[in-house]
Motif scaffolding. Structure first.
Motif, PDB file in Angstrom:
ATOM      1  N   GLY A  11     -11.036  -0.840  -8.309  1.00 26.14           N
ATOM      2  CA  GLY A  11     -11.077   0.417  -7.586  1.00 26.14           C
ATOM      3  C   GLY A  11      -9.689   0.892  -7.210  1.00 26.14           C
ATOM      4  N   LEU A  12      -8.996   1.505  -8.169  1.00 26.15           N
ATOM      5  CA  LEU A  12      -7.640   2.002  -7.923  1.00 26.15           C
ATOM      6  C   LEU A  12      -7.713   3.435  -7.394  1.00 26.15           C
ATOM      7  N   GLY A  13      -8.263   3.536  -6.186  1.00 27.52           N
ATOM      8  CA  GLY A  13      -8.451   4.832  -5.554  1.00 27.52           C
ATOM      9  C   GLY A  13      -7.512   5.038  -4.390  1.00 27.52           C
ATOM     10  N   TRP A  14      -8.048   5.584  -3.294  1.00 24.44           N
ATOM     11  CA  TRP A  14      -7.221   5.954  -2.142  1.00 24.44           C
ATOM     12  C   TRP A  14      -6.406   4.773  -1.630  1.00 24.44           C
ATOM     13  N   GLY A 158      -4.588   8.829   6.509  1.00 21.05           N
ATOM     14  CA  GLY A 158      -3.282   8.753   5.866  1.00 21.05           C
ATOM     15  C   GLY A 158      -3.404   9.075   4.392  1.00 21.05           C
ATOM     16  N   GLY A 159      -2.267   9.191   3.729  1.00 23.44           N
ATOM     17  CA  GLY A 159      -2.312   9.588   2.318  1.00 23.44           C
ATOM     18  C   GLY A 159      -2.992  10.936   2.194  1.00 23.44           C
ATOM     19  N   SER A 160      -3.975  11.027   1.310  1.00 26.77           N
ATOM     20  CA  SER A 160      -4.700  12.286   1.110  1.00 26.77           C
ATOM     21  C   SER A 160      -5.810  12.503   2.128  1.00 26.77           C
ATOM     22  N   ARG A 161      -6.055  11.523   2.986  1.00 26.48           N
ATOM     23  CA  ARG A 161      -7.138  11.631   3.973  1.00 26.48           C
ATOM     24  C   ARG A 161      -6.582  12.226   5.269  1.00 26.48           C
ATOM     25  N   GLU A 177     -16.714   9.387  22.860  1.00 28.69           N
ATOM     26  CA  GLU A 177     -16.653   8.108  22.158  1.00 28.69           C
ATOM     27  C   GLU A 177     -15.244   7.850  21.632  1.00 28.69           C
ATOM     28  N   PRO A 178     -14.795   6.590  21.662  1.00 29.06           N
ATOM     29  CA  PRO A 178     -13.451   6.276  21.142  1.00 29.06           C
ATOM     30  C   PRO A 178     -13.413   6.316  19.625  1.00 29.06           C
ATOM     31  N   VAL A 179     -12.264   6.703  19.087  1.00 30.90           N
ATOM     32  CA  VAL A 179     -12.081   6.636  17.632  1.00 30.90           C
ATOM     33  C   VAL A 179     -11.581   5.239  17.265  1.00 30.90           C
ATOM     34  N   ASN A 180     -11.989   4.792  16.103  1.00 30.01           N
ATOM     35  CA  ASN A 180     -11.532   3.520  15.540  1.00 30.01           C
ATOM     36  C   ASN A 180     -10.986   3.814  14.152  1.00 30.01           C
ATOM     37  N   LEU A 181      -9.677   3.705  14.014  1.00 33.30           N
ATOM     38  CA  LEU A 181      -9.016   4.152  12.795  1.00 33.30           C
ATOM     39  C   LEU A 181      -7.950   3.153  12.371  1.00 33.30           C
ATOM     40  N   VAL A 182      -7.605   3.213  11.092  1.00 33.80           N
ATOM     41  CA  VAL A 182      -6.450   2.477  10.580  1.00 33.80           C
ATOM     42  C   VAL A 182      -5.758   3.364   9.553  1.00 33.80           C
ATOM     43  N   ALA A 183      -4.432   3.374   9.590  1.00 35.11           N
ATOM     44  CA  ALA A 183      -3.642   4.220   8.702  1.00 35.11           C
ATOM     45  C   ALA A 183      -3.291   3.482   7.413  1.00 35.11           C
ATOM     46  N   PRO A 209      -4.709  -0.215  17.684  1.00 39.60           N
ATOM     47  CA  PRO A 209      -5.023  -0.490  19.088  1.00 39.60           C
ATOM     48  C   PRO A 209      -5.225   0.740  19.961  1.00 39.60           C
ATOM     49  N   HIS A 210      -5.003   1.934  19.439  1.00 43.54           N
ATOM     50  CA  HIS A 210      -5.162   3.159  20.238  1.00 43.54           C
ATOM     51  C   HIS A 210      -6.509   3.782  19.906  1.00 43.54           C
ATOM     52  N   HIS A 211      -7.314   4.058  20.942  1.00 40.94           N
ATOM     53  CA  HIS A 211      -8.678   4.558  20.744  1.00 40.94           C
ATOM     54  C   HIS A 211      -8.940   5.789  21.622  1.00 40.94           C
ATOM     55  N   PRO A 212      -8.284   6.918  21.341  1.00 43.98           N
ATOM     56  CA  PRO A 212      -8.543   8.122  22.128  1.00 43.98           C
ATOM     57  C   PRO A 212      -9.961   8.643  21.907  1.00 43.98           C
ATOM     58  N   ALA A 213     -10.406   9.545  22.764  1.00 50.21           N
ATOM     59  CA  ALA A 213     -11.727  10.149  22.619  1.00 50.21           C
ATOM     60  C   ALA A 213     -11.778  11.000  21.352  1.00 50.21           C
ATOM     61  N   ARG A 214     -12.940  11.036  20.739  1.00 48.48           N
ATOM     62  CA  ARG A 214     -13.110  11.803  19.497  1.00 48.48           C
ATOM     63  C   ARG A 214     -12.718  13.263  19.677  1.00 48.48           C
ATOM     64  N   ARG A 215     -13.147  13.878  20.798  1.00 48.91           N
ATOM     65  CA  ARG A 215     -12.837  15.301  20.986  1.00 48.91           C
ATOM     66  C   ARG A 215     -11.338  15.536  21.062  1.00 48.91           C
ATOM     67  N   ASP A 216     -10.606  14.610  21.677  1.00 52.63           N
ATOM     68  CA  ASP A 216      -9.161  14.781  21.815  1.00 52.63           C
ATOM     69  C   ASP A 216      -8.451  14.577  20.486  1.00 52.63           C
ATOM     70  N   PHE A 217      -8.813  13.516  19.790  1.00 52.85           N
ATOM     71  CA  PHE A 217      -8.125  13.209  18.537  1.00 52.85           C
ATOM     72  C   PHE A 217      -8.407  14.264  17.478  1.00 52.85           C
ATOM     73  N   TYR A 218      -9.683  14.537  17.220  1.00 49.51           N
ATOM     74  CA  TYR A 218     -10.002  15.462  16.130  1.00 49.51           C
ATOM     75  C   TYR A 218      -9.678  16.907  16.489  1.00 49.51           C
ATOM     76  N   GLY A 219      -9.722  17.234  17.782  1.00 42.96           N
ATOM     77  CA  GLY A 219      -9.289  18.555  18.187  1.00 42.96           C
ATOM     78  C   GLY A 219      -7.808  18.763  17.920  1.00 42.96           C
ATOM     79  N   GLU A 220      -6.985  17.768  18.279  1.00 45.64           N
ATOM     80  CA  GLU A 220      -5.547  17.878  18.038  1.00 45.64           C
ATOM     81  C   GLU A 220      -5.232  17.844  16.546  1.00 45.64           C
ATOM     82  N   ALA A 221      -5.957  17.012  15.802  1.00 44.15           N
ATOM     83  CA  ALA A 221      -5.728  16.930  14.353  1.00 44.15           C
ATOM     84  C   ALA A 221      -5.987  18.273  13.690  1.00 44.15           C
TER      85      ALA A 221
END
Length: 268
Positions: A11-14, A158-161, A177-183, A209-221
């Motif tokens: 799987g040579l994808g993302w 990250g990347g194209s995402r 709800e907190p976001v759980n992400l990895v770059a 290790p940073h888990h901001p609220a979904r509304r804050d993270f995706y709103g700013e993004a």
């Protein structure tokens, strides 16, 4: 390609393609698969031995010679194949029979249900998506002739995402709800480091290790991309994925420790 510093990435994808390129620059012998013939030609020209392989087709009788390697990395997303657990198990079995000694499976934190802080011992899916992923983990782990490491990855960015596009203009519940992400950049640091180790645990979470609220993270993004922000209802305790075990094991820290700084840097 059978030396200990050889890897085959299905799987040579993302994630798989940049991982292959990173390992190639570090002196690894790298092979992999894609379903795209033009991409296969491009990657072969770049020095990554690439085989066109559709995993929904019938399995070959033997592991392909071009994919012979000491370590296998399974980067096959669930949406790319039918009967995901069966297919992943069959690929692991075929690879081990073909001489693969170690297997890394890139799973997901969907295996954790409920709310609260989740460590590697807390897998208990609460929906079909998580149940399918946990079944795939167990299918890969069943081939104990190989050393198996399951990497449970949080949401991939990250990347194209670009996370500003993920939820733009839509409405959701659970804004607290907190976001759980990895770059991607952290995955490209951690995976080569763990490939150099032989003392693998069975399972490791990968979640910044940073888990901001979904509304804050995706709103700013969305704002930083000039896109309509998502609308969120309130509430939602959610779950927080503890990715600190990886840091203790590798003696490394996440490079992304503030998602708002990360978003601003991507814009710049």
């Amino acid at each position: 390609m059978s030396t200990e510093q050889s890897v085959a990435i299905l799987g040579l994808g993302w994630l798989g393609e940049p991982l292959a390129r990173t390992l190639l620059t570090q002196g690894w012998q790298v092979a992999g698969t894609t379903r795209d013939e033009e991409k296969a030609a491009r990657l072969n020209d770049a020095g990554i031995v690439t085989l066109c392989w559709d995993f929904s087709a019938a399995m070959p009788a033997r592991w392909p010679e071009r994919l012979r390697a000491h370590t296998l990395v399974l980067c096959v997303p669930p949406g790319k194949v039918d009967d995901y657990p069966h297919t992943l198990g069959a690929l692991a079995r075929l690879a081990v029979a073909g001489g693969v000694q170690r297997v890394i499976f890139t799973s997901a934190t969907s295996v954790y249900g409920g709310t609260g802080i989740k460590t590697e011992a807390d897998a208990a899916p609460d929906g079909p998506r998580g149940e399918r992923m946990l079944a795939a983990e167990r299918a890969v782990q069943a081939y104990s002739a190989a050393q198996v490491l399951v990497l449970r990855l949080s949401g991939l960015v990250g990347g194209s995402r670009e996370p500003g596009r993920f939820l733009s203009g839509k409405r959701f519940d659970g804004g607290d709800e907190p976001v759980n992400l990895v770059a991607l950049e952290d995955l490209l640091r951690f995976i080569p480091a763990l490939l150099a180790r032989s003392d693998w645990p069975a399972v490791v979470n990968v979640s910044a290790p940073h888990h901001p609220a979904r509304r804050d993270f995706y709103g700013e993004a969305a704002r930083l991309q000039g896109l309509p922000p998502p609308e969120f209802g309130g509430g939602g305790e959610g779950k927080t994925i503890d990715g600190s075990g990886l840091c203790r094991w590798l003696n490394m820290d996440y490079s992304v420790t503030d998602w708002f700084q990360w978003l601003a840097a991507r814009r710049g």
